[in-house]
Design a protein around this motif. Sequence first.
Motif, PDB file in Angstrom:
ATOM      1  N   GLU A   9      -6.510 -12.058  44.363  1.00  0.00           N
ATOM      2  CA  GLU A   9      -5.682 -12.922  45.208  1.00  0.00           C
ATOM      3  C   GLU A   9      -4.211 -12.836  44.811  1.00  0.00           C
ATOM      4  N   ALA A  10      -3.950 -12.746  43.525  1.00  0.00           N
ATOM      5  CA  ALA A  10      -2.570 -12.595  43.053  1.00  0.00           C
ATOM      6  C   ALA A  10      -1.985 -11.274  43.535  1.00  0.00           C
ATOM      7  N   LYS A  11      -2.769 -10.195  43.478  1.00  0.00           N
ATOM      8  CA  LYS A  11      -2.301  -8.884  43.951  1.00  0.00           C
ATOM      9  C   LYS A  11      -2.032  -8.922  45.455  1.00  0.00           C
ATOM     10  N   VAL A  12      -2.928  -9.550  46.210  1.00  0.00           N
ATOM     11  CA  VAL A  12      -2.739  -9.645  47.668  1.00  0.00           C
ATOM     12  C   VAL A  12      -1.457 -10.405  47.980  1.00  0.00           C
ATOM     13  N   SER A  13      -1.194 -11.481  47.276  1.00  0.00           N
ATOM     14  CA  SER A  13       0.042 -12.230  47.536  1.00  0.00           C
ATOM     15  C   SER A  13       1.272 -11.429  47.109  1.00  0.00           C
ATOM     16  N   GLU A  14       1.158 -10.627  46.049  1.00  0.00           N
ATOM     17  CA  GLU A  14       2.255  -9.754  45.625  1.00  0.00           C
ATOM     18  C   GLU A  14       2.548  -8.714  46.716  1.00  0.00           C
ATOM     19  N   ILE A  15       1.492  -8.115  47.249  1.00  0.00           N
ATOM     20  CA  ILE A  15       1.648  -7.110  48.306  1.00  0.00           C
ATOM     21  C   ILE A  15       2.256  -7.747  49.552  1.00  0.00           C
ATOM     22  N   LYS A  16       1.769  -8.918  49.917  1.00  0.00           N
ATOM     23  CA  LYS A  16       2.320  -9.630  51.088  1.00  0.00           C
ATOM     24  C   LYS A  16       3.811  -9.882  50.923  1.00  0.00           C
ATOM     25  N   GLU A  17       4.196 -10.327  49.735  1.00  0.00           N
ATOM     26  CA  GLU A  17       5.607 -10.617  49.455  1.00  0.00           C
ATOM     27  C   GLU A  17       6.458  -9.354  49.614  1.00  0.00           C
ATOM     28  N   LYS A  18       5.968  -8.241  49.082  1.00  0.00           N
ATOM     29  CA  LYS A  18       6.705  -6.978  49.185  1.00  0.00           C
ATOM     30  C   LYS A  18       6.788  -6.508  50.633  1.00  0.00           C
ATOM     31  N   LEU A  19       5.694  -6.639  51.381  1.00  0.00           N
ATOM     32  CA  LEU A  19       5.690  -6.234  52.792  1.00  0.00           C
ATOM     33  C   LEU A  19       6.667  -7.076  53.609  1.00  0.00           C
ATOM     34  N   GLU A  20       6.752  -8.352  53.309  1.00  0.00           N
ATOM     35  CA  GLU A  20       7.674  -9.238  54.039  1.00  0.00           C
ATOM     36  C   GLU A  20       9.126  -8.945  53.685  1.00  0.00           C
ATOM     37  N   LYS A  21       9.382  -8.677  52.433  1.00  0.00           N
ATOM     38  CA  LYS A  21      10.748  -8.482  51.940  1.00  0.00           C
ATOM     39  C   LYS A  21      11.327  -7.114  52.312  1.00  0.00           C
TER      40      LYS A  21
END
Length: 167
Positions: A9-21
């Motif tokens: 879940e932490a990795k998924v949120s990290e990936i989401k953050e990078k995709l958004e940014k």
Amino acid sequence: MNKNRQLKEAKVSEIKEKLEKAQSVILSDYQGLTVEEDTELRQKLRASGVEYKVYKNKLVTLAAKELGLEGITEFLEGPVSIAFGYEDVTVPARILSDFAKTHKKIELKAGIVQGDIYDAEKVKQLAAIPPKEVLIAKLLGSFKAPLSNLAYVLNAIKEDKENQAAE
């Protein structure tokens, strides 16, 4: 909740953050690159402010779906590396494309540019766009040419009037 699930879940949120940014995200197949070649590619990307990562495809798929980027999931098969460009949208595509010209093992797969999904062909077109500095120089040059011509014409008129007055 078990630790493994928390890590995912932490990795998924990290990936989401990078995709958004990121302004642009380029997916590529890197299978077959040697450690030296991969290191060289990472250095080139890092020097241009591009983040280069390899994540589990399932985690990237989950993050993309949460962001409404389901169209990218069809490209998440096999070994996939991801280049995140945070400033100039063309930089990751250009660096990966240039690298692929001399290293046939790397292949551009797809990209996300400001929320739009690009296939490999569109990513190659994006890579062909000159850097921002070159585009600005061309624009300034196109402004300068008419002004130079105007100055030349005005100077010619002035010299012509001075010649007529001297006669």
